[in-house]
Design a protein around this motif. Structure first.
Motif, short mmCIF file in Angstrom:
data_model
loop_
_atom_site.label_atom_id
_atom_site.label_comp_id
_atom_site.label_asym_id
_atom_site.label_seq_id
_atom_site.Cartn_x
_atom_site.Cartn_y
_atom_site.Cartn_z
N ASN A 164 0.81 -1.20 0.00
CA ASN A 164 0.00 0.00 0.00
C ASN A 164 0.85 1.26 0.00
OD1 ASN A 164 -2.51 -1.28 0.02
ND2 ASN A 164 -2.35 -1.68 2.22
N MET A 166 2.77 4.37 -1.26
CA MET A 166 2.47 5.23 -2.39
C MET A 166 3.60 5.21 -3.40
SD MET A 166 1.71 9.31 -2.26
CE MET A 166 3.42 9.66 -1.92
N CYS A 169 3.85 10.86 -7.12
CA CYS A 169 3.30 12.03 -6.42
C CYS A 169 4.15 12.44 -5.23
CB CYS A 169 1.86 11.78 -5.98
SG CYS A 169 0.73 11.49 -7.35
N PHE A 173 3.46 15.03 -1.94
CA PHE A 173 3.74 14.62 -0.55
C PHE A 173 4.64 15.66 0.12
CE2 PHE A 173 6.79 12.59 2.32
CZ PHE A 173 5.94 12.02 3.26
N GLY A 200 -5.91 8.21 -5.56
CA GLY A 200 -4.89 8.03 -4.53
C GLY A 200 -4.87 9.08 -3.44
N THR A 203 -4.44 7.38 0.04
CA THR A 203 -3.10 6.80 0.15
C THR A 203 -2.07 7.89 0.42
OG1 THR A 203 -3.73 5.05 -1.39
CG2 THR A 203 -1.38 5.39 -1.04
N LEU A 204 -2.19 9.01 -0.28
CA LEU A 204 -1.26 10.12 -0.09
C LEU A 204 -1.36 10.68 1.33
CD1 LEU A 204 0.70 12.35 -1.03
CD2 LEU A 204 -1.30 13.60 -1.92
N LYS A 207 0.03 8.36 4.01
CA LYS A 207 1.49 8.39 4.10
C LYS A 207 1.95 9.63 4.85
CE LYS A 207 5.75 8.20 1.44
NZ LYS A 207 6.41 8.21 0.11
N GLU A 327 5.81 6.99 -13.40
CA GLU A 327 5.22 6.57 -12.12
C GLU A 327 4.25 5.41 -12.32
OE1 GLU A 327 5.28 10.96 -9.90
OE2 GLU A 327 3.58 10.34 -11.13
N LEU A 331 4.57 1.65 -10.54
CA LEU A 331 3.53 0.98 -9.76
C LEU A 331 3.19 -0.37 -10.38
CD1 LEU A 331 1.42 0.90 -7.49
CD2 LEU A 331 -0.10 2.26 -8.96
N PRO A 361 -4.29 5.25 -10.31
CA PRO A 361 -3.68 4.16 -9.51
C PRO A 361 -4.62 2.98 -9.27
CG PRO A 361 -3.11 6.30 -8.58
CD PRO A 361 -4.10 6.57 -9.67
#
Length: 933
Positions: A164, A166, A169, A173, A200, A203-204, A207, A327, A331, A361
């Motif tokens: 999971n 990231m 991006c 972040f 995402g 997820t961002l 994190k 990116e 992934l 994503p």
């Protein structure tokens, strides 16, 4: 739907007619010859149903399957209804000790009819197979679990926590972290992350939320998931991060939140906000102390972000971008070529497929899961997927995402489809307990009996496959390394909901008391009808009993659904269906939005529940009372209640088909001596697999229970168990055991007279539990004299998780625990050990990763935990300093201190600094809450 019915029918035959449980009621009317003769007939029927199940699973039979789908569904539905009805009548008569000769003969006649109909279906399959140029041979049974790569249901599998992490991006972040930690403004600021579903955002933000810099910068961090239909109470509870006791209203919750945040530099995450009213309802409870506090918000709607920002010039919007080609490939490569070890020869096709995902994503993860799901992947399979994706090329991004999700679902094997659709029964954004989910799957009859495999293990494998396909997200790992909770992305949840409705499987009652049935219809409160009448059972019985209404509300064929999910604010609305279709209705699960409020369940409501109900989950409802009629629902397999009703007043023995029994006792009696009044149920429920009582207990059984896997509440006292622990051989398959020990049932003079050896008899024979993995020993009372209870010298060697509470053991007994070869998690609570010093030896705790200590009074500690990852201390007020050896534990990732002395917090931070100094890096995070001066 046809596969659901066939698998469920197969489970019903296996459990109730072929295994040992059915023998006590089905064969009273004959001797051994009768039993053998009928068993052979039932086995013959079972084999025919298995062949039909195999036919449905065989992908080569798609054309024939479509032709016969309606006929197979009708036969399976009719067979299951008739057999279940016969069994229901048998169990009722058995409970009343009535002669069962006629019902048994009626059952056998029903089985003959079912066999004739299935034989007719087999002939049709052969005819249609000829027409479709298929072999006329009967379908061969396939492997136990088709399309599943059998692996570990733990962190050692492909689904590491890092899956999971990231990808991409990083610029966004860094922007958010910088804004949160280095901004000169001390005003309360709102940072909004805006973007479409699946891009995402969560997820961002997750994190960011878990970043070590953020964890040390803010005094308090809290997270609430809002969802489309927000509920203020649920938001407050999530932000408080604790369970709410009965009767606590929203005003008190809001005051508690203010107190928690006041004077603290806090970070609040409001994830997935859909409307401005949700922001209006909650933001007034965030105090402005001009100390650099921040609010992170995610939404799909720019107008919501603009509204929450208000007129503040310092507020920040971040428009979540799609992944760029580099990116996206990173992934995809991680999911396919790193985690699944695919050959690089697939790279060219993979890059072409990836272009169709357009940097979203969620679609990349789902497509990667689809491509890696084949047992023997080939370029042809990948090229077929690429061709399907190319057909979506000119569609809108959101529509394309929906089509890709549908494509992934279409490629699921049938046994996984129903398990996936079942997620729709849970509210959006729910964190779903995996143990509960699998127990529900077992009760619903979704899982296949194969080669003596434990059903729960099969369920774990099914779930792992859904995780590997990118359809289910892991939320939390348990301390022993297994998946503890999971969830669906809201786009996938919406897909489940719609597909389950289309298949006529699921009805949902929403929080406005609208009954969302079929695909588009709903029942809302009509104008002119008062709320009291609207919630009156008589009104609903009359309303839902209408034949015309049923035809309108339940989809295509006038049949009722199988699952009901009640997500209403009030519990008072009963659910009922008319007599012509009630046999379809198998499960009711309640997810009340107004949690923590007491509700009344009337006898009238229970009277109109379908007689073939399998699952009733009221575990989130605080029930004042339980009508006695509940024990007439003899087809129940899963029952979960939360109540203050006295359990001894009910004839639970009538629920002989129950597999999972969960009860939490609440109310004014719960904190007292309720657990000292155990109920005697184990000998009367032969199909039990899980007994999970909280603040209540059960007695030792007289007979052997071969299927019982977990008991959380076994009651032991001097009169019931002193020196007689040979009873443990009655649980040969037990994996999880919780024991309440009534120490005060023995007087101190008796102990002194009998000598110290008598104190060991409580758990004598425990070591014979070769399969036991989880053990909890609880002495709920205050022990008035020491050395009453000691650990046995022989312990189960497979123990992975051990919890001790109130046992007042001497620290010398820790040497027994330290030598357990498989122990991964240890919890010591409320005077589990007594004494001022805990000395650990160098030889021990080889696998211990998780250690929690709460309410212990030790002052000194020498430590040797070579692979410890997580240490949690709560209210260890006398401990002032950590052993310096903790700095040498390179695996240590978290030290969490709650209500501990400030000098201990300082010592923990010194451990962090020491690791940083010696190693040049550290994974250790130190968190402290409610520190004592």
């Amino acid at each position: 739907m046809d596969f659901v019915l066939i698998t469920s029918l197969l489970n019903t035959l296996q459990i109730n007619l072929l295994e040992r449980f059915g023998k006590d009621i089905l064969f009273w009317d004959g001797g051994r010859d009768t039993l053998i003769r009928h068993k052979e007939k039932i086995e013959s029927l079972r084999d025919k149903i298995r062949n039909l199940q195999a036919f449905l699973e065989d992908s080569r039979n798609k054309i024939t399957r479509r032709v016969l789908e309606s006929e197979i569904r009708g036969v399976a539905r009719d067979a299951e209804d008739k057999i279940e009805s016969e069994l229901h009548q048998l169990y009722l008569m058995f409970n009343e000790s009535v002669d069962v000769v006629e019902p048994s003969e009626s059952l056998y006649q029903t089985l003959k009819q079912v066999k004739r109909k299935i034989t007719s279906i087999e002939r049709r399959i052969q005819i249609e197979s000829k027409n479709s140029s298929h072999s006329v041979e009967p379908p061969q049974r396939r492997n136990a679990i088709e399309n599943i790569k059998v692996g570990s249901f733990s962190k050692t599998s492909s689904s590491e926590p890092e899956n999971n992490v990231m990808v991409g991006c990083a610029d966004q972040f860094d922007t958010i972290v910088c804004k949160l930690t280095t901004s000169l403004s001390k005003q309360l600021q709102v940072i909004s992350v805006v973007g479409m579903g699946g891009i995402g955002k969560t997820t961002l933000i997750k994190k960011v939320f878990e970043d070590a810099t953020i964890a040390t910068h803010f005094d308090v961090r809290a997270w609430a998931t809002v969802s489309q239909k927000h509920n203020l109470r649920e938001m407050l509870i999530q932000l408080l991060g604790s369970n709410v006791t009965n009767g606590v209203d929203n005003n008190n919750l809001a005051n508690e939140l203010r107190k928690k945040l006041m004077g603290q530099r806090y970070l609040i995450v409001m994830d997935d906000i859909w409307e401005t009213k949700a922001w209006d309802d909650i933001h007034g409870y965030f105090p402005e102390d001009f100390n650099g506090s921040r609010i992170l918000l995610t939404t799909r709607l720019k107008q919501v972000a603009d509204y929450s920002a208000g007129s503040g010039n310092n507020n920040l919007h971040i428009n979540m971008r799609f992944l760029n080609p580099h990116e996206s490939w990173s992934l995809f490569y991680k999911k396919v070529f790193e985690e699944k070890n695919f050959s690089i020869e697939f790279e060219t096709i993979g890059r072409g497929i990836l272009e169709n995902c357009q940097g979203l994503p969620l679609t990349i993860i789902v497509v990667a899961g689809l491509l890696t799901s084949f047992n023997e992947p080939s370029r042809t399979q990948w090229e077929n997927i690429a061709e399907n994706l190319n057909s979506f090329l000119n569609t809108h991004q959101e529509e394309k995402c929906s089509k890709i999700l549908s494509l992934s679902y279409d490629h699921l094997p049938l046994h996984l489809k129903v398990c996936f659709l079942y997620f729709g029964i849970f509210p959006e954004d729910s964190m779903i307990c995996v143990k509960k989910l699998i127990m529900l799957w077992v009760a619903e009859g979704f899982l296949k009996f194969e080669n003596g495999e434990i059903m729960e293990k099969i369920g774990e494998t099914y779930l792992q496959d859904l995780v590997d396909r990118g359809l289910v997200q892991i939320v939390k790992w348990s301390c022993d390394g297994k998946i503890k909770s999971c969830k669906l992305h809201d786009l996938l949840h919406n897909f489940c909901l719609e597909e389950a409705r289309r298949e006529n499987l699921l009805d949902v009652i929403n929080e406005n008391n609208n009954v969302e049935v079929g695909r588009v219809h709903s029942l809302s409160k009509p104008a002119g009808i008062g709320l009291a009448k609207f919630l009156d059972p008589k009104y609903w019985i009359q309303k839902l009993g209408s034949k015309n209404h049923m035809r309108m509300s339940t989809g295509l064929d006038g049949k009722a659904c199988r699952w009901i999910s009640s997500q209403s604010i009030h519990l008072g609305s009963p659910i009922s269906i008319n007599h012509t279709s009630h046999q379809e209705f198998r499960s009711i699960l309640y997810f009340p939005k107004a949690s923590g409020l007491l509700a009344n369940y009337s006898s009238q409501t229970f009277r109109f529940y379908p007689k073939l109900l399998r699952v009733m989950d009221l575990s989130l409802c605080d029930l004042v009372d339980i009508p006695s009629e509940i024990v007439n629902l003899v087809s129940l397999r899963y029952l979960a209640l939360r109540t203050n009703a006295p359990l001894k007043d009910y004839k639970w023995f009538m629920l002989r088909r129950l597999q999972t029994f969960i009860i939490e006792t609440i109310g004014p009696n719960a904190p007292g001596e309720v657990w000292k009044s155990p109920i005697d149920i184990l000998d009367n429920m032969p199909q039990l697999r899980h007994v999970m009582f909280r603040k209540s207990s059960v007695c030792l059984p007289k007979w052997i229970h071969h299927n019982l896997q977990s008991i959380s509440c076994l009651y032991l006292c001097a009169q019931r168990s002193w020196g007689s622990m040979g009873n443990y051989i009655k649980f040969p398959c037990l994996k999880k055991l919780g024991i309440y020990i009534d120490i005060n049932s023995v007087s101190k003079p008796k102990l002194l007279n009998e000598g110290p050896s008598s104190s060991y008899d409580w758990l004598n024979g425990l070591g014979k539990f070769s399969g036991l993995e989880y053990l909890k020993i609880d002495v709920p009372q205050k022990v008035n004299f020491h050395d009453v209870f000691r650990l046995p010298t022989s312990f189960p060697l497979n123990i992975k998780k051990l919890t001790l509470q109130g046992t007042c053991l001497p620290w010398d007994d820790m040497a027994i625990i330290a030598t357990l070869p498989n122990l991964e998690a240890l919890k010591l609570k409320r005077k589990a050990f007594c004494g001022s010093e805990w000395k650990t030896t160098e030889n021990g705790f080889y696998k211990l990763k998780y250690l929690k200590i709460a309410v212990l009074d030790f002052k000194h500690w020498s430590a040797s935990f070579p692979v410890l990852e997580c240490l949690i201390l709560d209210f260890c007020r006398k401990l002032k300093k950590f052993p310096i050896e903790f700095a040498d534990i390179t695996t240590l990732q978290l030290i969490e201190l709650t209500r501990c002395d400030s000098s201990l917090v300082t010592s923990a931070k010194q451990i962090h600094e020491k690791q940083l100094e010696c190693l040049g890096y550290t994974r250790l995070v130190v968190r402290d809450y409610c520190t004592l001066p």
